[in-house]
Design an enzyme around this catalytic site. Structure first.
Site, PDB file in Angstrom:
ATOM      1  N   ASN A  10       0.869  -1.179   0.000  1.00 50.83           N
ATOM      2  CA  ASN A  10       0.000   0.000   0.000  1.00 50.83           C
ATOM      3  C   ASN A  10       0.905   1.228   0.000  1.00 50.83           C
ATOM      4  O   ASN A  10       1.506   1.549   1.027  1.00 50.83           O
ATOM      5  CB  ASN A  10      -0.922  -0.029   1.228  1.00 50.83           C
ATOM      6  N   LYS A  12       0.095   4.276  -0.276  1.00 54.50           N
ATOM      7  CA  LYS A  12      -0.529   5.477   0.314  1.00 54.50           C
ATOM      8  C   LYS A  12      -0.257   6.698  -0.581  1.00 54.50           C
ATOM      9  O   LYS A  12      -0.265   6.564  -1.803  1.00 54.50           O
ATOM     10  CB  LYS A  12      -0.026   5.665   1.746  1.00 54.50           C
ATOM     11  N   HIS A  96      -9.669   1.534   4.695  1.00 53.19           N
ATOM     12  CA  HIS A  96      -8.404   1.647   5.427  1.00 53.19           C
ATOM     13  C   HIS A  96      -8.601   2.596   6.610  1.00 53.19           C
ATOM     14  O   HIS A  96      -9.355   3.564   6.513  1.00 53.19           O
ATOM     15  CB  HIS A  96      -7.300   2.178   4.494  1.00 53.19           C
ATOM     16  N   GLU A  98      -6.904   4.904   7.729  1.00 51.73           N
ATOM     17  CA  GLU A  98      -6.613   6.315   7.427  1.00 51.73           C
ATOM     18  C   GLU A  98      -7.805   6.972   6.728  1.00 51.73           C
ATOM     19  O   GLU A  98      -8.073   8.156   6.940  1.00 51.73           O
ATOM     20  CB  GLU A  98      -5.331   6.406   6.572  1.00 51.73           C
ATOM     21  N   GLU A 168      -5.705  -4.823  10.295  1.00 52.94           N
ATOM     22  CA  GLU A 168      -4.625  -3.876  10.576  1.00 52.94           C
ATOM     23  C   GLU A 168      -4.904  -3.135  11.889  1.00 52.94           C
ATOM     24  O   GLU A 168      -5.694  -2.177  11.901  1.00 52.94           O
ATOM     25  CB  GLU A 168      -4.530  -2.832   9.455  1.00 52.94           C
ATOM     26  N   GLY A 174       2.624   1.966  10.775  1.00 51.31           N
ATOM     27  CA  GLY A 174       3.668   2.982  10.653  1.00 51.31           C
ATOM     28  C   GLY A 174       4.366   3.309  11.955  1.00 51.31           C
ATOM     29  O   GLY A 174       5.063   4.309  12.071  1.00 51.31           O
ATOM     30  N   SER A 214       3.342  -2.527  10.177  1.00 47.94           N
ATOM     31  CA  SER A 214       4.795  -2.659  10.369  1.00 47.94           C
ATOM     32  C   SER A 214       5.349  -4.020   9.939  1.00 47.94           C
ATOM     33  O   SER A 214       6.286  -4.543  10.553  1.00 47.94           O
ATOM     34  CB  SER A 214       5.183  -2.341  11.816  1.00 47.94           C
TER      35      SER A 214
END
Ligand code: 13P
Length: 249
Positions: A10, A12, A96, A98, A168, A174, A214
């Site tokens: 991904n 992003k 996702h 985010e 996730e 991250g 991660s």
């Protein structure tokens, strides 16, 4: 039941067209002659997807990071599923964390996107996961069951068998902090058992469930060894060709 692993990078909001081309050049060289057993793809930004299409890297699945659920219309800034199909996109990351956090993506809009994607014969990569505070409060299962049941409302069983789910945990994205492989396995198994409850056991056995958060070449094997983890959704470690290849174990 053996399910083919699926690894998706991904990207992003990273890379311009030139950087995408550089990645492809390096990756194509590195992968030459390698016998890769898993499915693998890149979720690039909308502007970089055409670079992937033009280069047609062998077997690379083209993944988008979002789509709109309406076929077309006055939706400034959005991208329709048929536009993605035009450039060979076959999978779309949906929900996702985010997008849920920063763009007001709700379980209801996610459900509409899943219906639209399956109707167009595209495969959603449905993301779910709990926040740090939900994890601390031991609400992981409740949060994920709610995300999944609302996302799958009205979705037919023949479609669910094609679904990819990405677990996730938000606190692992991250941050360099991963769930342990055993912890990730427990949640992925819970997800599979829940799909069996909502549909049936056979269908649940076909769904591919990824872990994300991660993941790197150094730790991916520990996740893929788990019986209910069928792949990974990877951010940072997918941005460099060598590191992405290192994920395709
Ligand atoms: P990282 O691999 O950078 O933690 O990102 C995970 C992720 O959000 C993939 O969708």
């Amino acid at each position: 039941m053996s399910r083919k692993h699926i690894i998706i990078g991904n990207w992003k909001m990273y890379k311009n067209m030139e950087e995408t081309q550089t990645f492809i050049n390096q990756f194509s060289k590195l992968i030459k002659g390698k016998d890769i057993k898993c499915d693998y793809g890149i979720a690039a930004s909308f502007t970089n997807l055409p670079v992937l299409k033009l280069n047609q890297v062998n077997k690379l699945i083209m993944v988008a990071q979002n789509c709109h659920y309406e076929p077309e219309g006055a939706f400034t800034g959005e991208v329709a599923i048929k536009m993605l199909k035009d450039i060979n996109v076959s999978h779309v990351v949906i929900g996702h964390s985010e997008r849920r956090m920063y763009f007001n993506e709700t379980n209801e809009t996610i459900n509409k996107k899943l219906h639209a994607l399956f109707n167009a014969n595209l495969i959603p990569v449905l993301c779910c996961g709990e926040s740090d505070s939900e994890y601390e409060a031991k609400k992981t299962n409740d949060v994920i069951k709610k995300q999944i049941s609302l996302a799958l409302t009205g979705i037919k069983s023949q479609h669910v068998t094609k679904l990819v789910i990405a677990y996730e945990p938000i606190w692992a994205i991250g941050t360099g902090k991963t769930a342990s492989a055993a912890e990730a396995q427990t949640v992925c198994k819970m997800i599979r058992d829940y799909i069996a409850e909502l549909y049936d056991k056979n269908i649940a056995q076909k769904v591919r469930i990824q872990y994300g958060g991660s993941v790197k070449p150094e730790n991916i094997k520990s996740f893929l060894e788990q019986s209910d983890i069928d792949g990974a959704l990877v951010g940072g470690a997918s941005l460099q060709a060598k590191s992405f290849l290192g994920l395709l174990v």
